[in-house]
Design an enzyme around this catalytic site. Structure first.
Site, PDB file in Angstrom:
ATOM      1  N   ASP A 208      30.493 -46.533 -67.250  1.00  0.00           N
ATOM      2  CA  ASP A 208      30.817 -47.601 -68.189  1.00  0.00           C
ATOM      3  C   ASP A 208      29.614 -48.494 -68.485  1.00  0.00           C
ATOM      4  OD1 ASP A 208      33.101 -49.165 -69.452  1.00  0.00           O
ATOM      5  OD2 ASP A 208      32.245 -50.721 -68.164  1.00  0.00           O
ATOM      6  N   GLU A 267      28.364 -44.102 -71.061  1.00  0.00           N
ATOM      7  CA  GLU A 267      28.596 -44.924 -72.240  1.00  0.00           C
ATOM      8  C   GLU A 267      27.305 -45.688 -72.466  1.00  0.00           C
ATOM      9  OE1 GLU A 267      31.861 -48.116 -73.854  1.00  0.00           O
ATOM     10  OE2 GLU A 267      30.820 -48.533 -72.008  1.00  0.00           O
TER      11      GLU A 267
HETATM   12  C1  NOJ Z   1      33.558 -50.157 -72.109  1.00  0.00           C
HETATM   13  C2  NOJ Z   1      34.972 -49.769 -71.894  1.00  0.00           C
HETATM   14  O1  NOJ Z   1      35.217 -48.559 -72.542  1.00  0.00           O
HETATM   15  C3  NOJ Z   1      35.811 -50.915 -72.400  1.00  0.00           C
HETATM   16  O2  NOJ Z   1      37.173 -50.583 -72.471  1.00  0.00           O
HETATM   17  C4  NOJ Z   1      35.561 -52.102 -71.524  1.00  0.00           C
HETATM   18  O3  NOJ Z   1      36.248 -53.221 -72.043  1.00  0.00           O
HETATM   19  C5  NOJ Z   1      34.074 -52.438 -71.430  1.00  0.00           C
HETATM   20  N1  NOJ Z   1      33.242 -51.284 -71.289  1.00  0.00           N
HETATM   21  C6  NOJ Z   1      33.804 -53.337 -70.259  1.00  0.00           C
HETATM   22  O4  NOJ Z   1      33.916 -52.630 -69.057  1.00  0.00           O
END
Ligand code: NOJ
Length: 567
Positions: A208, A267
């Site tokens: 993440d 991500e």
């Molecule tokens: C990306 C995640 O996909 C999202 O859902 C989240 O709110 C943020 N990162 C913070 O962790």
């Protein structure tokens, strides 16, 4: 090593695989409390395996106060009681393995929850070594250290109660304090935790918000952006700092994923062309990164939903194609149509009269043969559309509420702001998975935590199971076709090339390996289109009424799609 018509790559176990994302809160509830859980996932493993996918990514299932639906972790080694127990998880791993499925977890390590014991200690004791695990920084003249704005609105700085002019940093909500990755002892603790899960049998992680771990620790902020209040989005820092990330990420990999040959998908937003190669490919920090190029052309550098353009098929295509072309030489990206942070693709990228099964199937066809590891988001395989929320109170997501108020401040009426949320909100993809046409779509016997989709008659798995022409069975056929030994090496390793001449409302590309060429096309215009192929070309699969190949001329009616081998 194998020469693939692109760059030479070392073969890995996950090449050629397809992944499926589960948002556990909304997948399947086994105990009637209205929230999905691990036993619900176990119950549906057979369904997941029947899709033909290989890897399951489960969004966070750890102990959390759920300010951001689990992306605020309070204990990384315990399963939230809302989802079940560690024993349930172990059982899930065993059963998944029996079905040939790899399980990856969500690694939320840019930040934790303000309820995590490390942060509680850091907050309550100025002398505690844990303070160094976060960013506690003095403000200037009674103002925060800099002007950066959190992803969920407001300053990234929160004042520390009871202390003079001191703030802690949170790139997301104030309940999500950022870890200080420059602290080696903090990093050690994170590595231990990761290895603990790998020892338990997970095959890897979705990672993440990882680009946010790099910081400009001078905290001088950035020039104000268009929001007009002197602030600048924290995300704007990433392009400036991305090149420094491998310093931290190489160590992360060396101490955890690398030695275990784990699969990692990051991500990672905002990667410029100069750094992307460091993130993917044989020596990359990760196995792969999601391709957010299309998404970024909507949200990057825009102050809020009110300034976002409506998605179009051209926007989706151009974003994906630009990354596909780069990835030929660099490694594998992870293409996506949807995830838990985006609206449903059928509603977002297609025109109103195309938001149906034909449209969903056409999108699926051109999505599934892109180069890389495709990630299917739960419900995408049913062609789910974005639901219609009737009032702002029906939305749960904290970002949606922030965007709603931002839109009002910008001058939209409440009706206009609600309509905007029904286009862009993250909750549009978070309504429960629809299993059958019973109450709450078979998701729960109780009251679902978020309102269910209004349209469960067609968009449900049971109805689609029995219909050979359903979106569900189209996804299955596409995944089966990817594995056809005749074309599988081309699908996995073949070079990507755009077929450009077809116009703005057509997605068409070719994949080339040494011995095979396939062409993948879908027509999103309202007119029939024709392509000239070679006379021996052959349709391998098609969707819609009117995908015909005669004497080397391929005709596609509106919303038809097909995969063709070119001899
Ligand atoms: C990306 C995640 O996909 C999202 O859902 C989240 O709110 C943020 N990162 C913070 O962790």
């Amino acid at each position: 090593m194998t020469e693939v018509g692109t760059a030479p790559v070392v073969k890995r176990w996950w090449h050629g695989m397809v992944a499926y994302q589960i948002y556990p809160r909304s997948f399947k509830d086994s105990n009637g409390d209205g929230v999905g859980d691990l036993r619900g996932i176990i119950e549906k493993l057979g369904y997941i395996a029947s899709l033909g996918v290989d890897i399951i990514w489960i969004s966070p299932i750890f102990v959390s106060p759920f300010i951001d639906n689990g992306y605020d972790v309070a204990d990384y080694r315990k399963i939230s009681p809302v989802y079940g127990t560690l024993e349930d998880f172990d059982e899930l791993l065993v059963k998944a393995k029996e079905l040939g499925l790899y399980v990856i977890l969500d690694l939320v390590i840019n930040h934790c929850s303000d309820q995590h014991p490390l942060f509680r200690k850091a907050l309550s004791d100025p002398q505690a070594p844990e303070r160094e695990f976060f960013y506690f920084v003095k403000g200037h003249n009674d103002a925060p250290p800099d002007n950066l704005r959190s992803y969920f609105g407001g300053s990234v700085w929160e004042r520390v109660p009871g202390e003079d002019n001191l703030y802690y940093l949170h790139t997301y909500a104030k309940e999500q304090p950022d870890f200080n990755w420059y602290n080696p002892r903090l990093r050690e603790r994170i590595y231990e935790m990761i290895n603990w899960w790998l020892d338990r049998g997970v095959a890897g992680f979705r990672i993440d918000a990882i680009m946010n771990i790099v910081k400009d620790t001078s905290f001088k902020g950035l020039p104000p952006d268009e929001q007009g209040d002197g602030s600048c989005a924290a995300a704007a820092l990433i392009p400036h700092l991305a090149y420094t990330a491998p310093m931290l990420l190489d160590e992360l990999k060396a101490r955890t994923f690398g030695p275990r040959d784990a699969f990692t998908v990051a991500e990672a937003f905002g990667l410029g062309d100069d750094v992307i190669g460091r993130f993917i490919g044989d020596d990359g920090c990760f196995s792969t990164v999601f391709d957010f190029t299309a998404r970024q052309s909507i949200d990057q550098d825009r102050p809020g939903y009110y300034a976002y353009p409506q998605g179009t098929i051209k926007l989706y295509r151009d974003g994906n194609f630009s990354m596909q072309k780069k990835s030929n030489a660099l490694g594998f990206v992870a293409p996506l149509l949807e995830n838990h942070d985006e609206p449903r693709a059928v509603s977002f990228y297609l025109k109103p009269h195309q938001r149906n099964a034909q449209g969903a199937k056409a999108l699926a066809t051109v999505f599934m043969f892109l180069r890389g590891i495709p990630f299917i988001y739960q419900g995408q395989e049913l062609g789910m559309t974005s639901p219609k929320f009737e009032s702002i109170d029906e939305f749960d997501d904290l970002q949606t509420h922030d965007e709603y108020h931002k839109a009002l401040r910008h001058g939209l009426t409440p009706q206009e702001a609600l309509a905007l949320m029904n286009v862009h909100s993250r909750d549009l993809s978070r309504t429960p998975m629809i299993w059958d046409d019973g109450p709450a779509g078979g998701f729960t016997t109780g009251t679902p935590w978020i309102r269910p989709h209004q349209d469960i008659a067609i968009l449900n798995a049971r109805a689609q199971e029995c219909d050979p022409a359903s979106v569900l069975n189209h996804y299955r056929a596409l995944i089966r076709l990817r594995r056809d030994p005749q074309i599988a090496p081309c699908v996995t390793y073949g070079r990507f090339e755009e077929v450009a001449e077809a116009g703005d409302e057509v997605i068409c590309y070719r994949r080339f390996s040494e011995s095979v060429t396939i062409e993948v096309a879908a027509n999103f215009s309202d007119e029939e289109i024709k392509f000239r192929l070679t006379p021996d070309s052959q349709v391998l699969l098609s969707s819609g009424d009117g995908a015909n190949l005669n004497d080397g001329i391929l005709t596609l009616a509106p919303l038809a799609s097909c995969v063709v081998t070119i001899k």
